[in-house]
Design an enzyme around this catalytic site. Structure first.
Site, mmCIF file in Angstrom:
data_model
loop_
_atom_site.group_PDB
_atom_site.id
_atom_site.type_symbol
_atom_site.label_atom_id
_atom_site.label_comp_id
_atom_site.label_asym_id
_atom_site.label_seq_id
_atom_site.Cartn_x
_atom_site.Cartn_y
_atom_site.Cartn_z
ATOM 1 N N HIS A 101 0.889 -1.174 0.000
ATOM 2 C CA HIS A 101 0.000 0.000 0.000
ATOM 3 C C HIS A 101 0.921 1.217 0.000
ATOM 4 O O HIS A 101 2.018 1.162 0.577
ATOM 5 C CB HIS A 101 -0.832 0.113 1.276
ATOM 6 C CG HIS A 101 -1.756 -1.022 1.565
ATOM 7 N ND1 HIS A 101 -1.362 -2.142 2.242
ATOM 8 C CD2 HIS A 101 -3.081 -1.170 1.331
ATOM 9 C CE1 HIS A 101 -2.397 -2.949 2.392
ATOM 10 N NE2 HIS A 101 -3.451 -2.391 1.848
ATOM 11 N N ASP A 104 2.356 1.973 3.345
ATOM 12 C CA ASP A 104 3.313 1.003 3.920
ATOM 13 C C ASP A 104 4.734 1.444 3.574
ATOM 14 O O ASP A 104 5.676 1.123 4.289
ATOM 15 C CB ASP A 104 3.169 -0.398 3.303
ATOM 16 C CG ASP A 104 1.779 -0.961 3.415
ATOM 17 O OD1 ASP A 104 1.067 -0.582 4.351
ATOM 18 O OD2 ASP A 104 1.421 -1.781 2.548
HETATM 19 C C1 XLS Z 1 -7.653 -6.589 4.365
HETATM 20 C C2 XLS Z 1 -7.097 -6.856 3.062
HETATM 21 C C3 XLS Z 1 -5.995 -5.908 2.603
HETATM 22 C C4 XLS Z 1 -5.785 -5.999 1.126
HETATM 23 C C5 XLS Z 1 -4.985 -4.885 0.545
HETATM 24 O O1 XLS Z 1 -8.418 -7.354 4.918
HETATM 25 O O2 XLS Z 1 -6.677 -8.194 3.041
HETATM 26 O O3 XLS Z 1 -4.821 -6.128 3.307
HETATM 27 O O4 XLS Z 1 -5.174 -7.202 0.748
HETATM 28 O O5 XLS Z 1 -5.555 -3.651 0.795
#
Ligand code: XLS
Ligand code: CA
Ligand code: CA
Length: 441
Positions: A101, A104
């Site tokens: 993200h 991140d």
């Molecule tokens: C949350 C999601 C998230 C997605 C990416 O539950 O798994 O981490 O994979 O935004």
């Protein structure tokens, strides 16, 4: 640059007899299964957020793991340290992809322009690190759910300013994904859903989500993004009801809004089970609709009703997953370990151990799924189960879309009451699966 995981060395394949906790027992990247190397069947990815950012914080207490990697969290020095840690980690494990993200990668700044400048800096650094390695980006995404501005969603927010801010984040996250050569771009619903219909215009919100996705496709294609966009379905959490409930719902949404040519599914195991399905179910729904793109490779705990994001260990689940993936001809995406070590597994060694577990569990799944296909009994049973549609004239006409209701009714009158349609033989098939999984005991 100093080694971060100093006491942990490169993880190698040692085979099923090995008792070395930090060796692969089943994941042998060069082993050929059904004509392809394991490493090609299994493009594994590291999730930046869980592996490099998450410290084990939960609703009841703070983090337990130190992910500072020698730098002050919240600084660009820390952002760079995470890149160093991530690349060392991936190289030691033989993981070839990462997912991220925007937030991140860098700490969010006061303005979007400042955050974007930080993203430029960090993606330059990541590009530099990628050189001379075979590490690539699997997919990127924008975090449009953590910042309080997104409390009512992003595309589905009641505020047009929030919508525009989401658009700006997506624009930049797409640019970063393209810069890093990402194979895909993910939309996980975040807070795109609702708590109560008393305050919600569902149609309005869904139209806006579709509009935002359409803008993302147009912009992505205009800057040279040729990969797939993905929706990652999830039924609930954080919202009570999320619009992308499951694969079937998301596919229907994409078709309704004419987005199905650019999008596929990113199926997460834990989300499928939260929706009341098996992991295999959502993979199959995606595959039969030509939309199986990528996988978030984790598992939930069926005794808990939330998204625990555990590393996969259940070989039945990964076998059935790999059976679907093999049958679908592979993924255009990969297998992203969207998984975190348990809060009490807080050491660097635990991080390594978690990937050894996950990669071995998927390798075993691949080996066993290939064995099911080569054995042929399951496929043969399914194929024979529908034989009456091949063996009769009316059956062939139905399959060709050329039969009418009256013709079918005439056959029913002529043939009389149908015989029972044949046993489903579930118990037999499950015992075939056990035999293939465990062989000689
Ligand atoms: C949350 C999601 C998230 C997605 C990416 O539950 O798994 O981490 O994979 O935004
Ligand atoms: Ca999850
Ligand atoms: Ca996920």
């Amino acid at each position: 640059m100093a080694e971060i995981f100093q006491s942990l060395s490169k993880v190698h394949f040692e085979g099923a007899e090995s008792k070395n906790p930090l060796a692969f027992k089943y994941y042998n990247p060069d082993r050929v299964i059904l004509g392809k190397k394991m490493s090609e069947h299994l493009p594994f990815a590291m999730a930046w957020w869980h592996n490099l950012c998450a410290t084990g914080t939960d609703m009841f207490g703070p983090g337990t793991a130190d992910k500072s990697f020698g730098a002050e969290p919240g600084t660009m020095a820390h952002a760079r340290a995470k890149v160093d840690a991530g690349f060392e980690f991936m190289q030691k494990l033989g993981v070839r992809y990462f997912c991220f993200h925007d937030v991140d990668l860098v700490p969010e700044a006061a303005t979007i322009d400042q955050t974007n400048a930080r993203l430029d800096e960090i993606t330059d650094y990541i590009l530099e690190k990628m050189k001379g390695t075979d590490i690539r980006c699997l997919w990127g995404t924008a975090n449009m759910f953590s910042n309080p501005r997104f409390m009512n969603g992003a595309g589905s927010s009641n505020s047009v300013d929030v919508f525009c801010h989401a658009a700006a984040q997506i624009k930049k996250a797409l640019e970063c994904t393209v810069k890093l050569g990402g194979r895909g771009y993910v939309f996980w619903g975040g807070r795109e859903g609702y708590e109560t219909l008393m305050n919600t215009d569902m149609k309005f919100e869904q139209e806006n989500i579709a509009a935002l996705m359409r803008m993302a496709v147009e912009y992505g294609r205009s800057i040279g993004f040729t990969g797939d966009f993905y929706i990652e379905p999830k039924p609930k959490e954080p919202m009570k009801h999320q619009y992308d409930f499951d694969a079937a719902t998301a596919i229907g949404f994409l078709r309704y809004y004419g987005l199905d040519k650019d999008f596929k599914m990113n199926i997460e195991a834990n989300h499928a089970t939260l929706a009341g399905h098996t992991f295999q179910h959502d993979l199959r729904v995606s595959a039969v609709n030509g939309m199986l793109g990528s996988v978030d490779a984790n598992t939930g705990d069926l005794l808990l009703g939330w998204d625990t994001d555990e590393f996969p260990y259940n070989v039945y689940d990964t076998t059935l997953c790999m059976y679907e993936v093999l049958k679908a001809g592979g993924l255009t995406g990969g297998f992203n370990f969207d998984a975190k070590t348990r809060r009490s597994s807080y050491t660097f060694e635990d991080m390594f151990q978690a990937f050894v577990l996950g990669m071995d569990t998927f390798a075993l799944g691949l080996i066993k799924a290939a064995a099911i296909i080569e054995d042929g009994r399951v496929d043969e049973f399914v194929n024979n189960r529908y034989a009456s549609y091949r063996d009769t004239e009316i059956g062939r006409k139905i399959r060709a879309g050329q039969a009418s209701l009256s013709e079918c009714a005439a056959v029913a009158s002529q043939n009389g009451a149908p015989a029972l349609p044949g046993s489903g033989r579930q118990e037999y098939l499950e015992s075939v699966m056990n035999q293939i999984l465990f062989g000689q005991a």
